[in-house]
Design an enzyme around this catalytic site. Structure first.
Site, PDB file in Angstrom:
ATOM      1  N   CYS A 131      43.637  41.819  34.928  1.00 15.43           N
ATOM      2  CA  CYS A 131      43.624  40.691  34.130  1.00 15.43           C
ATOM      3  C   CYS A 131      44.468  39.592  34.868  1.00 15.43           C
ATOM      4  O   CYS A 131      44.180  38.417  35.001  1.00 15.43           O
ATOM      5  CB  CYS A 131      43.668  40.822  32.580  1.00 15.43           C
ATOM      6  SG  CYS A 131      44.945  42.130  32.386  1.00 15.43           S
ATOM      7  N   HIS A 243      47.358  36.062  28.493  1.00 12.45           N
ATOM      8  CA  HIS A 243      48.534  36.152  29.473  1.00 12.45           C
ATOM      9  C   HIS A 243      48.904  34.942  29.964  1.00 12.45           C
ATOM     10  O   HIS A 243      48.114  33.898  30.132  1.00 12.45           O
ATOM     11  CB  HIS A 243      47.972  37.102  30.426  1.00 12.45           C
ATOM     12  CG  HIS A 243      47.630  38.576  30.256  1.00 12.45           C
ATOM     13  ND1 HIS A 243      47.701  39.241  28.950  1.00 12.45           N
ATOM     14  CD2 HIS A 243      47.116  39.482  31.059  1.00 12.45           C
ATOM     15  CE1 HIS A 243      47.370  40.518  29.026  1.00 12.45           C
ATOM     16  NE2 HIS A 243      47.029  40.534  30.272  1.00 12.45           N
TER      17      HIS A 243
HETATM   18  N1  LIG Z   1      42.404  44.552  27.884  1.00 13.02           N
HETATM   19  C1  LIG Z   1      42.303  43.973  29.060  1.00 13.02           C
HETATM   20  O1  LIG Z   1      43.054  42.903  29.153  1.00 13.02           O
HETATM   21  C2  LIG Z   1      41.717  44.393  30.331  1.00 13.02           C
HETATM   22  C3  LIG Z   1      41.592  43.570  31.485  1.00 13.02           C
HETATM   23  C4  LIG Z   1      40.962  44.236  32.410  1.00 13.02           C
HETATM   24  C5  LIG Z   1      40.699  45.493  32.553  1.00 13.02           C
HETATM   25  N2  LIG Z   1      41.089  46.370  31.413  1.00 13.02           N
HETATM   26  C6  LIG Z   1      40.615  47.720  31.542  1.00 13.02           C
HETATM   27  O2  LIG Z   1      39.414  47.848  30.743  1.00 13.02           O
HETATM   28  C7  LIG Z   1      39.699  49.388  30.224  1.00 13.02           C
HETATM   29  C8  LIG Z   1      39.536  49.357  28.845  1.00 13.02           C
HETATM   30  O3  LIG Z   1      40.229  48.578  28.118  1.00 13.02           O
HETATM   31  P1  LIG Z   1      40.381  48.045  26.493  1.00 13.02           P
HETATM   32  O4  LIG Z   1      41.494  47.134  26.372  1.00 13.02           O
HETATM   33  O5  LIG Z   1      38.773  47.803  26.132  1.00 13.02           O
HETATM   34  O6  LIG Z   1      40.616  49.470  25.821  1.00 13.02           O
HETATM   35  P2  LIG Z   1      40.229  50.068  24.338  1.00 13.02           P
HETATM   36  O7  LIG Z   1      40.435  49.012  23.531  1.00 13.02           O
HETATM   37  O8  LIG Z   1      41.067  51.260  24.357  1.00 13.02           O
HETATM   38  O9  LIG Z   1      39.044  50.554  24.282  1.00 13.02           O
HETATM   39  C9  LIG Z   1      38.347  51.736  25.527  1.00 13.02           C
HETATM   40  C10 LIG Z   1      37.002  51.880  25.385  1.00 13.02           C
HETATM   41  O10 LIG Z   1      36.658  52.977  26.255  1.00 13.02           O
HETATM   42  C11 LIG Z   1      35.917  53.935  25.493  1.00 13.02           C
HETATM   43  N3  LIG Z   1      36.268  55.424  25.946  1.00 13.02           N
HETATM   44  C12 LIG Z   1      37.412  55.937  26.111  1.00 13.02           C
HETATM   45  N4  LIG Z   1      37.062  57.261  26.585  1.00 13.02           N
HETATM   46  C13 LIG Z   1      35.939  57.523  26.858  1.00 13.02           C
HETATM   47  C14 LIG Z   1      35.168  58.547  27.084  1.00 13.02           C
HETATM   48  N5  LIG Z   1      35.627  59.644  27.531  1.00 13.02           N
HETATM   49  N6  LIG Z   1      33.722  58.176  27.365  1.00 13.02           N
HETATM   50  C15 LIG Z   1      32.919  57.055  26.903  1.00 13.02           C
HETATM   51  N7  LIG Z   1      33.809  55.933  26.573  1.00 13.02           N
HETATM   52  C16 LIG Z   1      35.290  56.170  26.472  1.00 13.02           C
HETATM   53  C17 LIG Z   1      36.361  53.730  24.121  1.00 13.02           C
HETATM   54  O11 LIG Z   1      35.679  54.522  23.242  1.00 13.02           O
HETATM   55  P3  LIG Z   1      35.806  55.126  21.743  1.00 13.02           P
HETATM   56  O12 LIG Z   1      36.140  54.039  20.776  1.00 13.02           O
HETATM   57  O13 LIG Z   1      34.726  56.267  21.590  1.00 13.02           O
HETATM   58  O14 LIG Z   1      37.131  55.852  21.961  1.00 13.02           O
HETATM   59  C18 LIG Z   1      36.514  52.426  24.041  1.00 13.02           C
HETATM   60  O15 LIG Z   1      35.295  51.776  23.856  1.00 13.02           O
HETATM   61  C19 LIG Z   1      40.745  50.027  30.790  1.00 13.02           C
HETATM   62  O16 LIG Z   1      40.450  50.694  31.857  1.00 13.02           O
HETATM   63  C20 LIG Z   1      41.684  48.691  31.208  1.00 13.02           C
HETATM   64  O17 LIG Z   1      42.371  48.824  32.229  1.00 13.02           O
HETATM   65  C21 LIG Z   1      41.310  45.852  30.080  1.00 13.02           C
END
Ligand SMILES: NC(=O)c1ccc[n+]([C@@H]2O[C@H](COP(=O)([O-])OP(=O)(O)OC[C@H]3O[C@@H](n4cnc5c(N)ncnc54)[C@H](OP(=O)(O)O)[C@@H]3O)[C@@H](O)[C@H]2O)c1
Length: 348
Positions: A131, A243
Site C-alpha cells: 500500500c 496512509h
Molecule cells: N490492509 C491493507 O492496507 C493492505 C494493503 C495491501 C495489501 N494487504 C495485504 O492483504 C492481505 C489481507 O489484508 P487485510 O487487511 O484484508 O486482512 P484481514 O482484514 O485480516 O483479512 C484477512 C482475510 O484473509 C482470509 N484468510 C485468512 N486465512 C485464510 C485461509 N487460511 N484461507 C482462506 N482465507 C484466509 C480471512 O478470512 P477469515 O475471515 O475466514 O479469517 C480474511 O478474509 C495481507 O496479506 C495484507 O498484507 C493489505
C-alpha cells in the site's frame, strides 16, 4: 457474457473493498464468488446494493472456470493456493507480499507500468504492490518522467487498517481503555498504538531496517526504475484508514515547484490540494473512502541541487490495495482477455 471472478479473503478489510470496487466500477462479472477460511463457514458478505454472497471455503474450492481471482488472504495462504488457481486457468491478482519480487510475476500500478501486465502469461499471477509503495509511485511517476529521480527519502504515517481487521479492533479497544483507565496489553501490534506511534511495521531485517521499509525500496525499483535509491522509515500511527507520506525527492535535472505542480495536476489518479493555508492540504481522515492519491505541501528542498518535498495521502484499502487490483483486472479484461462484454474503459 462477462467474467467469473473469485475474491479470496472476501471477509477481510481488503476483500470487502475489492467487492465494493468491483460493484461500484461495474466490472463485467457474470458471477462473483466469495472465499475465505473455514472460520467463515456460514457467513455472508454483501456485493453491490442488492446482492448477498455466501462465503465458501478456499481450501477445497475448485477454480476451474474462474477467469480472475482477486486475492488478499495473507502471504502464506497465497503461496499455497495461487499456483493451484493459476493451474486451473484463472489469473490471480494478488495483494499479499508473496509474489511481488518474483521475477516471473509482474508488479503493477496501472497509472505507472500497465505494460507490465503482459507478464502474467508466465505464471498466471500478477502482484499488487504494498500500500505505501502504490501511493508513492503514483505521485512520483509524472515527476520521474520530467526530471529523472535519483533518490527518495520517505517517512510514512500508516493507519492500523494496513494491519488488518485485528489491528483496527486493537486501536479501538486501546483508545477505550485509556479513557476508562483499563490496563493496555498490545496483542496485534508490538506496542501501545492508542495515543502513540510505532516505528516498526513487519519484521526486522539484518541491516536494521524493517521489511516494510525494504518493500518500499525494492518495489519502487521494480515498478518505476531500477536505478532509483529509496530509503524509508515506516511508522504505524493511530489512524483507522489512510496512509500519509512525507516524501523528499532528489532529481538528476532541475524541476521547479511550478513544473512539478503542473505535471501532478495532469497525472492520472492524482489530485493536487496545495493552498499553503489552513485546510489547504489533505489528511488521511479526508482521504478515507476516496480513490485518488492526494498530493499537498509541494515545495523546494533548498538543501540539495534538485530537490522537492511532497505530502502524499491515500486510502490504503482502496488505491493501496483493492482499487489497484480492480484497475489491473480492468486492463487485463480490456486488453488481454476475450469477453463478449467489453470491459469498461475507466479513467485511471
Ligand atoms: N490492509 C491493507 O492496507 C493492505 C494493503 C495491501 C495489501 N494487504 C495485504 O492483504 C492481505 C489481507 O489484508 P487485510 O487487511 O484484508 O486482512 P484481514 O482484514 O485480516 O483479512 C484477512 C482475510 O484473509 C482470509 N484468510 C485468512 N486465512 C485464510 C485461509 N487460511 N484461507 C482462506 N482465507 C484466509 C480471512 O478470512 P477469515 O475471515 O475466514 O479469517 C480474511 O478474509 C495481507 O496479506 C495484507 O498484507 C493489505
Amino acid at each position: 457474457m462477462g467474467f467469473k471472478v473469485a475474491v479470496v479473503g472476501a471477509t477481510g478489510n481488503v476483500g470487502r473493498e475489492m467487492l465494493a470496487a468491483l460493484a461500484e466500477r461495474e466490472f463485467p462479472c457474470d458471477e462473483v464468488i466469495a472465499l475465505a477460511s473455514s472460520r467463515s463457514i456460514g457467513r455472508q458478505v454483501s456485493f453491490g446494493e442488492d446482492d448477498i454472497l455466501d462465503v465458501q471455503v478456499l481450501d477445497n474450492f475448485d477454480f476451474k472456470g474462474v477467469d480472475i481471482v482477486l486475492s488478499s488472504p495473507g502471504a502464506k495462504v497465497s503461496a499455497a493456493f495461487a499456483p493451484r488457481a493459476a493451474k486451473a486457468g484463472a489469473i490471480v491478482i494478488d495483494n499479499t507480499s508473496q509474489w511481488r519480487m518474483d521475477p516471473d510475476v509482474p508488479l503493477v500500478v496501472p497509472e505507472v507500468n500497465p505494460q507490465a501486465i503482459k507478464g502474467y502469461e508466465k505464471k498466471g499471477i500478477i502482484a499488487n504492490p504494498n500500500c505505501s509503495t502504490i501511493q508513492m509511485v503514483v505521485a512520483l511517476k509524472p515527476l520521474h518522467d520530467l526530471a529523472k529521480i535519483k533518490r527518495v527519502v520517505v517517512a510514512t504515517y500508516q493507519s492500523v487498517s494496513g494491519g488488518g481487521r485485528a489491528a483496527m479492533d486493537e486501536l479501538f479497544a486501546q483508545t477505550r481503555s485509556v479513557y476508562v483507565n483499563d490496563p493496555i496489553k498490545p496483542e496485534v501490534l508490538t506496542k501501545q498504538i492508542a495515543f502513540n506511534v510505532i516505528p516498526h511495521i513487519d519484521v526486522f531485517m539484518a541491516d536494521g531496517s524493517t521489511k516494510e521499509e525494504w518493500k518500499m525500496a525494492v518495489e519502487t525499483r521494480k515498478i518505476l526504475d531500477p536505478d532509483i535509491a529509496v530509503t524509508a522509515t515506516c511508522v504505524r500511527v493511530p489512524v483507522f484508514i489512510g496512509h500519509a507520506e512525507a516524501v523528499n525527492v532528489e532529481f538528476e535535472q532541475p524541476l521547479s515547484e511550478v513544473q512539478a505542480r503542473s505535471a501532478l495536476k495532469k497525472a492520472p489518479g492524482v489530485i493536487v490540494v496545495d493552498h499553503r493555508a489552513d485546510e489547504g492540504y489533505v489528511t488521511p481522515a479526508e482521504a478515507a473512502g476516496e480513490d485518488a492519491v492526494y498530493v499537498s505541501r509541494i515545495r523546494k528542498d533548498p538543501t540539495v541541487p534538485n530537490g522537492l518535498n511532497l505530502w502524499v495521502v491515500s486510502d490504503n484499502l482502496r488505491k493501496g490495495a483493492a482499487l489497484n487490483a480492480v484497475q489491473i483486472a480492468e486492463v487485463l479484461a480490456r486488453d488481454y482477455l476475450k469477453s463478449a462484454v467489453a470491459a469498461p474503459a475507466r479513467a485511471l
